[in-house]
Design a protein around this motif. Sequence first.
Motif, PDB file in Angstrom:
ATOM      1  N   GLY A 144       5.529   8.706  -3.564  1.00 55.61           N
ATOM      2  CA  GLY A 144       5.503  10.159  -3.254  1.00 55.61           C
ATOM      3  C   GLY A 144       5.805  10.100  -2.135  1.00 55.61           C
ATOM      4  O   GLY A 144       6.692  11.000  -1.890  1.00 55.61           O
ATOM      5  N   ILE A 145       4.678   9.721  -1.307  1.00 53.46           N
ATOM      6  CA  ILE A 145       4.806  10.585   0.200  1.00 53.46           C
ATOM      7  C   ILE A 145       5.470   9.509   0.859  1.00 53.46           C
ATOM      8  O   ILE A 145       6.030  10.486   1.906  1.00 53.46           O
ATOM      9  N   GLN A 146       6.136   8.513   0.420  1.00 51.98           N
ATOM     10  CA  GLN A 146       7.414   7.387   1.356  1.00 51.98           C
ATOM     11  C   GLN A 146       8.465   8.551   1.374  1.00 51.98           C
ATOM     12  O   GLN A 146       9.317   8.621   2.488  1.00 51.98           O
ATOM     13  N   ASP A 147       8.882   8.946   0.417  1.00 51.58           N
ATOM     14  CA  ASP A 147      10.235  10.034  -0.074  1.00 51.58           C
ATOM     15  C   ASP A 147       9.250  10.890   0.511  1.00 51.58           C
ATOM     16  O   ASP A 147      10.582  11.363   1.747  1.00 51.58           O
ATOM     17  N   VAL A 148       8.833  11.361   0.455  1.00 55.12           N
ATOM     18  CA  VAL A 148       8.461  13.206   1.353  1.00 55.12           C
ATOM     19  C   VAL A 148       8.548  12.795   3.271  1.00 55.12           C
ATOM     20  O   VAL A 148       9.907  13.535   3.500  1.00 55.12           O
ATOM     21  N   ALA A 149       8.176  11.463   3.511  1.00 48.79           N
ATOM     22  CA  ALA A 149       8.082  11.145   4.580  1.00 48.79           C
ATOM     23  C   ALA A 149       9.690  11.363   4.823  1.00 48.79           C
ATOM     24  O   ALA A 149      10.255  11.699   6.135  1.00 48.79           O
ATOM     25  N   GLU A 150      10.383  10.293   4.109  1.00 52.85           N
ATOM     26  CA  GLU A 150      11.678  10.275   5.077  1.00 52.85           C
ATOM     27  C   GLU A 150      12.630  10.804   5.022  1.00 52.85           C
ATOM     28  O   GLU A 150      13.223  12.012   5.735  1.00 52.85           O
ATOM     29  N   GLU A 151      12.456  12.338   3.390  1.00 48.85           N
ATOM     30  CA  GLU A 151      13.231  13.218   3.190  1.00 48.85           C
ATOM     31  C   GLU A 151      12.936  14.453   4.874  1.00 48.85           C
ATOM     32  O   GLU A 151      13.549  15.022   5.388  1.00 48.85           O
ATOM     33  N   ALA A 152      11.207  14.542   5.006  1.00 51.52           N
ATOM     34  CA  ALA A 152      10.662  15.535   5.991  1.00 51.52           C
ATOM     35  C   ALA A 152      11.732  15.289   7.362  1.00 51.52           C
ATOM     36  O   ALA A 152      12.088  16.084   8.305  1.00 51.52           O
ATOM     37  N   THR A 190       0.858  -1.209  -0.029  1.00 48.23           N
ATOM     38  CA  THR A 190      -0.207  -0.004   0.211  1.00 48.23           C
ATOM     39  C   THR A 190       0.782   1.242  -0.009  1.00 48.23           C
ATOM     40  O   THR A 190       0.343   2.940  -0.060  1.00 48.23           O
ATOM     41  N   LEU A 191       2.488   0.942   0.256  1.00 47.96           N
ATOM     42  CA  LEU A 191       2.719   1.898   0.306  1.00 47.96           C
ATOM     43  C   LEU A 191       2.831   3.015  -1.206  1.00 47.96           C
ATOM     44  O   LEU A 191       2.781   2.589  -1.836  1.00 47.96           O
ATOM     45  N   ASP A 192       2.755   4.040  -0.520  1.00 48.48           N
ATOM     46  CA  ASP A 192       2.869   5.088  -1.671  1.00 48.48           C
ATOM     47  C   ASP A 192       4.349   5.686  -2.043  1.00 48.48           C
ATOM     48  O   ASP A 192       4.251   6.591  -1.252  1.00 48.48           O
TER      49      ASP A 192
END
Lengths: 716, 381
Positions: free
Chosen positions: A242-250, A238-240
């Motif tokens: 785009g969101i995963q990437d932003v989450a990790e970066e933030a 279910t991982l997205d």
Amino acid sequence: MNIKNEVLTRMYIVLVTFILLAFFLFAKTVKISYVEGEKWRAVANNNYVKYESVPALRGNILSDDGSLLAASIDKYDIHFDLQVNGLTKKVFEENVDSLAYCLSKYVNNKYTPGGQLMRLLEAREKGARYFTIAKNVSYEKKNQISQFPIFNRGRHRGGLIVERVLKRDMPFKLLAKRTIGYASREGANDVGIEGAFDKFLSGTNGQRLTLKVSEKTRIPINERAEIEPEDGNHIKTTLDIGIQDVAEEALMDALKYHDAQSGTVILMDVKTGQLKAIANLEKTPNGYWETFNYGIGTKIEPGSVLKLAPVMALLEDGKVGIHDQIPIHKGRRTFYDVEMEDSSSKSFEMDSTTLLNAFAISSNVGIASLTSKYYQGTDKKGNIRAKQLLRRFDQFNITYPTGIELAGEPMPFIKDPVKDSKEWSGLTLPWMSIGYEMQMTPLQILTFYNAVANDGKYMKPYLVSEILDKDGCIKKISPTVLTERIASKATIQKAKQLLAEVVETGTARKLKNTKYSFSGKTGTSQINYKNQRKKKQKKFGYRSSFVGYFPSDQPRYSCIVVITDPKENGTYGADVAGPVFRKLIDNIFYLKPELHRALNNYKRPKLEGKDLPEEFAGNLEDMEIVMKTLDIPYVNKSDNPIMTTSIVRRDSVHLIDRPRGENLIPNVVGMGVRDALYVLENEGIEVKFKGKGKVMKQSISPGTRIKGQTIHLTLG
Amino acid sequence: MSLGRSLSNELRGDTAIWLITIVLALVSLLAVYSSTGSMAFRVKGGNTEFFLFKHLMIIAMSFLIMYVMYRIPYEKFKKWAPFCLALTFPMLAYTLWQGADINEARRWIAVPFIDLTFQTSDFAKISLITYVASMIGSKQEYIEDFATAFTPIIVPILITCGLIAPADLSTAIILFLTCFLMMFIGRVHWKFLGLLLLFGVVVFALLIIAGQFFPEYVRVDTWTSRLTEFFTNSDGGYQVQQSKIAIASGEWIGVGPGNSTQRNFLPSPFADFIYAIITEEYGLMGAFIMIAMFVWLLIRTTVLVTKSAKAFGAMLAVGFTLCLTIQAFVNIAVSVHAVPVTGVTMPLVSMGGTSFLFASMMIGIILSVSRHIESINDLKE
């Protein structure tokens, strides 16, 4: 001797010879079976030749849009068996030059063709059976090498040994590393999706016959495995990405900025419980790295973010309303011998405030006092009142694990006044009400908030949505409702109001945003508060958290951010964890246009007086649609379907016939071009027009006799 | 007339030979069926049924051919023999030149439509043996004359064997030996037999020399390596070692039908090494039965010779029986490491190709001879 007798004599000689031969052959057989039997059976048992397993290709792990999160890649090791029967001296000698050339040119240019030739001749001389040609080469390279002279003769006639080695690759490297996990590492437990779905991913290994050629080396006997491996299934998560990437970066930015020890971000789809991102980072000597799935596997004291639970219990039990005044003791109160303090300076000026405000400013004293008042001690019948609070906690599902597919989710730790009576003191309840003396995982906290966002429906969080084989989906995993409603509609409604207030006026107000709304709760807990309480340790760390959902009115995503031990640039939830949440949902807001409010999606102003359309003309049916859509009050007095006009009468519009005479130019002012053309051209009048919009002017006055004129219309 | 009687009338000839053939066919079927038990085959998905079915079809066809041959009065073969032989030479030459290269030897040509490869040497065997039998039979009165009797016999033998040898030395040797023994039994003089051997050696020597110039066509390399291995390695190469393990694993009564493990390790376990597999599954008992069947066949043919009035029939039966028996013995000898490794099938047992059909044809002709002799004996009584 006559002919027949001579023939017979000779026949007998042959017969006897053959009988002797038969005896000889049988004797040979007996010798092998009986006399040498032990020896040969020992060779058979010596694993001279045996089956070895051929690894199956592990299935891929995909994100929700099908991007590869973890992929298996076929690589090949290529060896040369220079002793095979089919590789005769002649074939070898004739082709070894070209083989050496090909190897030097296409495989390993460390050696010149001459050098390769020397090595091959030497290997042939020594009778090598497992001479390394290339390791770890791609499928295409393998095919190319198989076409080289000698090798194109195959396993038995050319000595080519091809063995598949499998590599696991994570194309996005760090991305959700611990959540994707790994399996079958020696000496370690399987973790993450790789571990949890190993039985689907792993496939079935094949078997191939191998021959022992030295103590350590076994070579495959045949070209193909006797039992071909069955490759594993793919897992769609279910991982997205785009969101995963932003989450990790933030998260990474925040950890660096605050020099924190570790952090976790989990983002969930409200309606389904699908996890769209899980990021875990921890400080290591080599920078921040995803080493453990804290979000799912580690219990923490939730702190203020869990104040929602006792408040919802109080609301559910009808003890208090959110606008009721509650005492907050100027933010300072002693429970038994221990002092509890608020962190918000606002508290210090107030003896009491509304529950809404107390929650918004996260008043420890307010919530703890209120909870103590109703759940401390025993009631008139002698029942322990704290039991009621725990029943409510059970009802909110916070005493249970979420049941996520991954291994290693612990039980929440929540004290029971009866079962854990030894650990239950007078301090337990007040501190429990502000999220201490209990432990939950970030995922468990989030799932509880998600249920509030989802109007009380408690969804099981999950990570895998589909299992696929090479032909497509073989199993779909649907969202699971664990509890239809964790609290009454009214309680959920009030809880939402409380959470909205936190962002509106409370601790998270500086995170507020005008483009979209979100709700949530900050938390700042002391990591080793017990030692601090006993004044044993002066220096103590904080854990900063924020959990919430957005958009407030129709929540799509819920999210928790937990950052442990920030050492610089603040410690409060709103300063450390909150901005990560904001950054994440800001990005999601821009990534997902469907979240954007339509620009004209507000209540339309009521039209009256001069705003009403005067002299607006055209097709009756169309005009009625416009009136209805724009909420304009109107009265239809027209029975002319093609030429109706509007006149304003006080606060409503009357639709009436537009009068016209026989063979006279009609009045088309106020009509749209389409309607005007229809009317005029039906009369045989040529029409020319310029501009856009309604007809403002017509070149021939209405009432003029029609005689094939050309009329010019001015639009505006 | 009872059914039993009508059947025995229908199927006359030597009952023992019928029985031997049926026993061998059953063993063959069991050995092939055994492959269904093989894990490797089972998991590969249904291929076994395919092989079993194909083999069953071949056996059925073989019995049909056998019956047809049995019904044809064997005297007719005498007339056909020269024509068949004349056809053999170009066929062998073509095979050598153009044939399907299976396992590196040009021995086969593909038969269109029926998905079988056809080993031309099988056809050559029947033609040559029939021809030699007819020559020996018809020239019995002046068999010791060189020009009229000896030359017409040996020239076709040398040509046929010479054409087979480059790609398939063992078959050539078996055929040569068969003809040699036929001539021996047919009372050819010792010095001519000596001369035949000498010619044989000369032809072989010429082939080896030719092999230096045409290595594509004459497998001198293979012969040398097999011989070297045979004489230098007392345990034998990989294949022979696996065969010995199979034989040793069988002990006295075998591991049981379908339980062979060595079939996984032996190359062509159901053709060249079927004796080893049978011994593994049915033990020395099974091995004894296999050998005994061929010895019995030879005994029955000897009995036939004692009854036979006409030399051609006897020679025909002797020739085919010797050919089958020698081939069987060579196959066994390979498995027990008594001769160098060579790809010779066990007639009437090994799975695959047309060799089964041709072996049945030989048996059919032997039965035809025995039927004829029986009916003459019946008349005498």
